[in-house]
Scaffold this motif. Structure first.
Motif, short mmCIF file in Angstrom:
data_model
loop_
_atom_site.label_atom_id
_atom_site.label_comp_id
_atom_site.label_asym_id
_atom_site.label_seq_id
_atom_site.Cartn_x
_atom_site.Cartn_y
_atom_site.Cartn_z
N LYS A 156 -9.77 10.32 -4.08
CA LYS A 156 -8.87 9.89 -3.00
C LYS A 156 -8.57 8.41 -3.07
CE LYS A 156 -8.63 9.65 2.06
NZ LYS A 156 -9.34 9.93 3.33
N ASN A 257 5.46 -1.20 3.97
CA ASN A 257 5.24 0.24 3.89
C ASN A 257 3.75 0.51 4.06
OD1 ASN A 257 5.01 2.93 3.30
ND2 ASN A 257 5.92 2.81 1.25
N SER A 258 3.37 1.12 5.16
CA SER A 258 1.95 1.35 5.44
C SER A 258 1.32 2.35 4.48
CB SER A 258 1.77 1.84 6.88
OG SER A 258 2.47 3.06 7.09
N ASN A 259 2.13 3.10 3.77
CA ASN A 259 1.63 4.09 2.80
C ASN A 259 1.73 3.59 1.37
OD1 ASN A 259 1.09 6.14 4.80
ND2 ASN A 259 3.30 6.51 4.91
N THR A 261 0.95 2.42 -2.18
CA THR A 261 -0.14 2.63 -3.13
C THR A 261 0.24 2.01 -4.46
OG1 THR A 261 0.78 4.75 -3.84
CG2 THR A 261 -0.82 4.79 -2.02
N ASN A 289 -5.57 -3.98 -2.20
CA ASN A 289 -5.50 -3.95 -0.74
C ASN A 289 -5.49 -5.36 -0.14
OD1 ASN A 289 -5.42 -1.16 -0.58
ND2 ASN A 289 -7.64 -0.95 -0.47
N ASN A 324 -1.75 0.57 9.31
CA ASN A 324 -1.75 1.91 9.88
C ASN A 324 -2.28 1.95 11.31
OD1 ASN A 324 -0.71 3.60 7.78
ND2 ASN A 324 -2.57 3.19 6.62
#
Length: 353
Positions: A156, A257-259, A261, A289, A324
């Motif tokens: 994950k 963009n909170s998502n 990656t 991060n 988030n």
């Protein structure tokens, strides 16, 4: 077998020594939990030697009080280690639920645990098949299930952490999972407890080596990873990737963009995720991060300074800045500014008055 027992005894004391070295040499949840994990295993080796020797007949007070309970602590402790390492998350009250199985075992077998030494030995012998073996199966299953959970946890967070942490996490997870499978096999097929010495010898060898290396050279993993990754990208190439990231963040505000990656960023700047990861770990020397959150915090600070956003609540500022939730925002803001958002806004308002 006697030689192996002496070897295991030496390993046990060395493992405990390494545990103490990690505890006092480095601070932080990641090192603390690893230290506790190694200590638990070192004590279990001593308990194994004690329980399978003639000493137990002279000093039966400790028999059966450690092994059965300790097995339910390995998974939770290592889980806290991985969450601190991969998610940079500190201990929360909800993490206490990891220790519920251990508490259930303690309560369920409190009658046995509270018995005098010799009576406890007789109890284990008389109830070996109807209570002790099911407890052993539960212990092995608990350890194995956490091993499977660690695989999913690493998968994950795999793309969200740098290569150094990935290599380390995969190494520790592999060791844990292999030993969990071996423990499950021995629980099912071993003829007696003395056969477990091979498990302890092999496992303690690996744990001892990993712990000793980390104690003697905390940056060992970083050096090893850097040695093998540096050949793929030159410094000039990494500087180019860094500049492309900064340009994209500033021009397109991709960090909002909170998502976001590594793969999404890679698509935006036409670079492979592992190249970005190497750039972060070797050139920028900051996790993906943290690097992203720096831009988000700068954006949040700008919102907190402007009058048109004074009616925004802190949570709204957090969401607008790419976080988030409010909790993550507060932690990041305090980390990079050493103050709370509300205090920062108040100070700026007073300065502008």
């Amino acid at each position: 077998m006697t030689a192996l027992r002496f070897l295991l005894l030496g390993y046990a004391f060395l493992t405990i020594f390494i545990s103490g070295g990690l505890f006092f040499k480095k601070s932080g949840q990641a090192y603390l939990t690893l230290s506790v994990f190694i200590l638990l295993f070192g004590l279990e080796m001593l308990d194994f030697l004690y329980s399978t020797s003639e000493v137990v007949k002279v000093f039966p007070q400790f028999y059966g009080r450690y092994y059965f309970v300790a097995g339910f602590f390995y998974g939770p402790v290592l889980c806290l280690h991985f969450t601190a390492l991969l998610q940079e998350r500190r201990f929360r009250a909800v993490d206490l639920f990891h220790f519920v199985p251990a508490l259930i075992v303690i309560i369920s077998f409190s009658n046995m645990l509270m018995l005098p030494g010799k009576a406890r030995i007789d109890y284990v012998s008389n109830h070996f098949y109807d209570q002790i073996m099911p407890l052993n199966y539960a212990r092995a299953t608990h350890i194995l299930l956490y091993g499977i959970a660690f695989i999913f946890l690493i998968a994950k967070n795999y793309r969200g952490v740098d290569a150094i942490k990935r290599l380390y996490a995969l190494s520790i997870c592999s060791i844990y999972f292999i030993t969990a499978v071996l423990m499950s096999w021995l629980t099912e097929y071993a003829d007696n407890w003395r056969q477990f010495i091979l498990y302890y010898i092999s496992t303690s060898s690996i744990v001892f080596i990993v712990g000793y290396v980390l104690y003697k050279e905390p940056n060992f993993l970083k050096q090893i990873t850097g040695k093998y990754l540096s050949s793929r990208l030159s410094r000039k190439e990494m500087e180019l990737i860094r500049d492309k990231i900064i340009f994209t963040f500033r021009e397109d505000s991709l960090f909002l963009n909170s998502n976001l990656t590594l793969p999404l960023l890679g698509e935006a700047i036409d670079e492979k995720p592992h190249r970005i990861s190497q750039t972060m770990s070797e050139l920028v020397q900051e996790s993906f991060n943290d690097f992203t959150n720096r831009f988000r915090i700068d954006y949040a600070k700008e919102m907190l300074r402007k009058k048109e956003f004074q009616h925004y609540k802190i949570e709204a500022v957090a969401l607008e800045s790419g976080f988030n939730n409010k909790v993550t925002f507060l932690k990041a803001f305090s980390k990079f500014t050493s103050q709370k958002p509300s205090a920062y806004r108040s100070n700026r308002m007073q300065a502008n008055a």
